[in-house]
Design a protein around this motif. Structure first.
Motif, PDB file in Angstrom:
ATOM      1  N   LEU A  62       0.830  -1.209   0.000  1.00  0.00           N
ATOM      2  CA  LEU A  62       0.000   0.000   0.000  1.00  0.00           C
ATOM      3  C   LEU A  62       0.865   1.259   0.000  1.00  0.00           C
ATOM      4  O   LEU A  62       0.538   2.248  -0.669  1.00  0.00           O
ATOM      5  CB  LEU A  62      -0.938   0.000   1.210  1.00  0.00           C
ATOM      6  CG  LEU A  62      -2.090  -1.000   1.163  1.00  0.00           C
ATOM      7  CD1 LEU A  62      -2.822  -1.035   2.511  1.00  0.00           C
ATOM      8  CD2 LEU A  62      -3.056  -0.657   0.033  1.00  0.00           C
ATOM      9  N   ARG A  63       1.962   1.223   0.739  1.00  0.00           N
ATOM     10  CA  ARG A  63       2.874   2.366   0.762  1.00  0.00           C
ATOM     11  C   ARG A  63       3.487   2.601  -0.621  1.00  0.00           C
ATOM     12  O   ARG A  63       3.567   3.730  -1.093  1.00  0.00           O
ATOM     13  CB  ARG A  63       3.973   2.168   1.794  1.00  0.00           C
ATOM     14  CG  ARG A  63       4.828   3.445   1.952  1.00  0.00           C
ATOM     15  CD  ARG A  63       6.059   3.203   2.724  1.00  0.00           C
ATOM     16  NE  ARG A  63       6.972   2.463   1.835  1.00  0.00           N
ATOM     17  CZ  ARG A  63       8.097   1.921   2.208  1.00  0.00           C
ATOM     18  NH1 ARG A  63       8.491   2.007   3.446  1.00  0.00           N
ATOM     19  NH2 ARG A  63       8.858   1.262   1.371  1.00  0.00           N
ATOM     20  N   LYS A  64       3.901   1.517  -1.285  1.00  0.00           N
ATOM     21  CA  LYS A  64       4.478   1.659  -2.629  1.00  0.00           C
ATOM     22  C   LYS A  64       3.449   2.228  -3.613  1.00  0.00           C
ATOM     23  O   LYS A  64       3.784   3.058  -4.460  1.00  0.00           O
ATOM     24  CB  LYS A  64       5.005   0.319  -3.126  1.00  0.00           C
ATOM     25  CG  LYS A  64       6.275  -0.107  -2.424  1.00  0.00           C
ATOM     26  CD  LYS A  64       6.771  -1.428  -2.950  1.00  0.00           C
ATOM     27  CE  LYS A  64       7.871  -1.947  -2.077  1.00  0.00           C
ATOM     28  NZ  LYS A  64       9.184  -1.787  -2.620  1.00  0.00           N
ATOM     29  N   LYS A  65       2.216   1.791  -3.478  1.00  0.00           N
ATOM     30  CA  LYS A  65       1.146   2.310  -4.334  1.00  0.00           C
ATOM     31  C   LYS A  65       0.938   3.800  -4.069  1.00  0.00           C
ATOM     32  O   LYS A  65       0.781   4.594  -5.004  1.00  0.00           O
ATOM     33  CB  LYS A  65      -0.147   1.540  -4.071  1.00  0.00           C
ATOM     34  CG  LYS A  65      -1.303   1.932  -4.935  1.00  0.00           C
ATOM     35  CD  LYS A  65      -2.522   1.089  -4.620  1.00  0.00           C
ATOM     36  CE  LYS A  65      -3.713   1.537  -5.443  1.00  0.00           C
ATOM     37  NZ  LYS A  65      -4.920   0.765  -5.104  1.00  0.00           N
ATOM     38  N   ALA A  66       0.953   4.197  -2.800  1.00  0.00           N
ATOM     39  CA  ALA A  66       0.796   5.606  -2.446  1.00  0.00           C
ATOM     40  C   ALA A  66       1.977   6.438  -2.942  1.00  0.00           C
ATOM     41  O   ALA A  66       1.795   7.594  -3.341  1.00  0.00           O
ATOM     42  CB  ALA A  66       0.622   5.751  -0.931  1.00  0.00           C
ATOM     43  N   GLU A  67       3.174   5.872  -2.914  1.00  0.00           N
ATOM     44  CA  GLU A  67       4.345   6.590  -3.434  1.00  0.00           C
ATOM     45  C   GLU A  67       4.200   6.847  -4.934  1.00  0.00           C
ATOM     46  O   GLU A  67       4.552   7.924  -5.419  1.00  0.00           O
ATOM     47  CB  GLU A  67       5.629   5.815  -3.143  1.00  0.00           C
ATOM     48  CG  GLU A  67       6.051   5.882  -1.699  1.00  0.00           C
ATOM     49  CD  GLU A  67       7.238   4.988  -1.381  1.00  0.00           C
ATOM     50  OE1 GLU A  67       7.611   4.135  -2.215  1.00  0.00           O
ATOM     51  OE2 GLU A  67       7.783   5.144  -0.274  1.00  0.00           O
ATOM     52  N   GLN A  68       3.660   5.878  -5.650  1.00  0.00           N
ATOM     53  CA  GLN A  68       3.427   6.076  -7.085  1.00  0.00           C
ATOM     54  C   GLN A  68       2.350   7.127  -7.309  1.00  0.00           C
ATOM     55  O   GLN A  68       2.463   7.964  -8.207  1.00  0.00           O
ATOM     56  CB  GLN A  68       3.043   4.751  -7.762  1.00  0.00           C
ATOM     57  CG  GLN A  68       2.916   4.860  -9.262  1.00  0.00           C
ATOM     58  CD  GLN A  68       4.212   5.314  -9.919  1.00  0.00           C
ATOM     59  OE1 GLN A  68       5.286   4.823  -9.612  1.00  0.00           O
ATOM     60  NE2 GLN A  68       4.117   6.271 -10.830  1.00  0.00           N
ATOM     61  N   GLN A  69       1.311   7.108  -6.479  1.00  0.00           N
ATOM     62  CA  GLN A  69       0.278   8.141  -6.564  1.00  0.00           C
ATOM     63  C   GLN A  69       0.881   9.522  -6.331  1.00  0.00           C
ATOM     64  O   GLN A  69       0.527  10.480  -7.024  1.00  0.00           O
ATOM     65  CB  GLN A  69      -0.825   7.897  -5.527  1.00  0.00           C
ATOM     66  CG  GLN A  69      -1.771   6.785  -5.855  1.00  0.00           C
ATOM     67  CD  GLN A  69      -2.780   6.570  -4.740  1.00  0.00           C
ATOM     68  OE1 GLN A  69      -2.560   6.941  -3.591  1.00  0.00           O
ATOM     69  NE2 GLN A  69      -3.903   5.960  -5.087  1.00  0.00           N
ATOM     70  N   SER A  86       1.153  12.440   0.799  1.00  0.00           N
ATOM     71  CA  SER A  86       2.377  12.369   1.607  1.00  0.00           C
ATOM     72  C   SER A  86       2.054  11.949   3.043  1.00  0.00           C
ATOM     73  O   SER A  86       2.792  11.154   3.639  1.00  0.00           O
ATOM     74  CB  SER A  86       3.096  13.715   1.606  1.00  0.00           C
ATOM     75  OG  SER A  86       3.559  14.007   0.314  1.00  0.00           O
ATOM     76  N   LEU A  87       0.972  12.450   3.587  1.00  0.00           N
ATOM     77  CA  LEU A  87       0.559  12.036   4.940  1.00  0.00           C
ATOM     78  C   LEU A  87       0.176  10.564   4.981  1.00  0.00           C
ATOM     79  O   LEU A  87       0.473   9.865   5.956  1.00  0.00           O
ATOM     80  CB  LEU A  87      -0.608  12.898   5.428  1.00  0.00           C
ATOM     81  CG  LEU A  87      -0.259  14.330   5.806  1.00  0.00           C
ATOM     82  CD1 LEU A  87      -1.525  15.117   6.114  1.00  0.00           C
ATOM     83  CD2 LEU A  87       0.687  14.363   6.992  1.00  0.00           C
ATOM     84  N   LYS A  88      -0.461  10.090   3.936  1.00  0.00           N
ATOM     85  CA  LYS A  88      -0.825   8.678   3.845  1.00  0.00           C
ATOM     86  C   LYS A  88       0.426   7.805   3.856  1.00  0.00           C
ATOM     87  O   LYS A  88       0.482   6.777   4.554  1.00  0.00           O
ATOM     88  CB  LYS A  88      -1.620   8.450   2.562  1.00  0.00           C
ATOM     89  CG  LYS A  88      -2.172   7.055   2.387  1.00  0.00           C
ATOM     90  CD  LYS A  88      -2.680   6.869   0.971  1.00  0.00           C
ATOM     91  CE  LYS A  88      -4.145   6.899   0.867  1.00  0.00           C
ATOM     92  NZ  LYS A  88      -4.638   6.540  -0.485  1.00  0.00           N
TER      93      LYS A  88
END
Length: 168
Positions: free
Chosen positions: A45-52, A102-104
């Motif tokens: 999930l973190r990697k997905k958020a980083e791509q977002q 970024s907070l996510k």
């Protein structure tokens, strides 16, 4: 899955029954698998958020620099065209869309750190279960040798004293 849920799960799972250390030690692999799965899921999930974040940053960069599609400016007008790097960074830092992602990511990192600590504790749990002073484990006053070890008789004075030696 949120941090509070993981914390309440660990609060229940972290308790060890000192009278039932054998079944507690058998439960360690199950707990490790449970929390390692959570760790892997949060990591993805973190990697997905980083791509977002990368995608949103690119989108907002184009928006602030005036290079976005003209339809975007019809819906959400922005009267300036930012050209210098320092001003662009200020606008990107203050952007709500970018800040939200970024907070996510930071929240996921906190969750991962918590799960890493749980996994460390589970790795040490076998040792703690084997060193509990309840009379049935190694290092206790038990007359039985510890499992996986053999005894050797050694002359000390006039009698024989069994001592435990690690088997190779």
């Amino acid at each position: 899955m949120d941090l509070e849920t993981i914390q309440s799960m660990w609060e229940k799972d972290s308790k060890m029954d000192p009278d039932n250390l054998h079944s507690e030690s058998l439960n360690i692999p199950t707990l490790h698998a449970k929390y390692y799965d959570l760790y892997n899921n949060i990591s993805l999930l973190r990697k997905k958020a980083e791509q977002q974040r990368k995608n949103i940053r690119h989108e907002r960069y184009e928006y602030f620099s005036g290079k976005a599609d003209p339809d975007v400016y019809i819906k959400d007008p922005f009267p300036k065209k930012i050209r210098d790097k320092e001003t662009m960074q200020k606008y990107l830092d203050a952007d709500e869309k970018l800040s939200g992602v970024s907070l996510k990511i930071e929240y996921y990192e906190v969750m991962m750190k918590y799960l890493e600590e749980i996994l460390k504790m589970l790795s040490q749990r076998t040792y703690r279960a084997n060193t509990q002073p309840n009379g049935s484990s190694c290092g206790s006053a038990s007359t039985r040798p510890c499992s996986g070890r053999r005894t050797k008789e050694m002359r000390s004075g006039s009698g024989r004293t069994p001592i435990a030696i690690k088997s190779r």
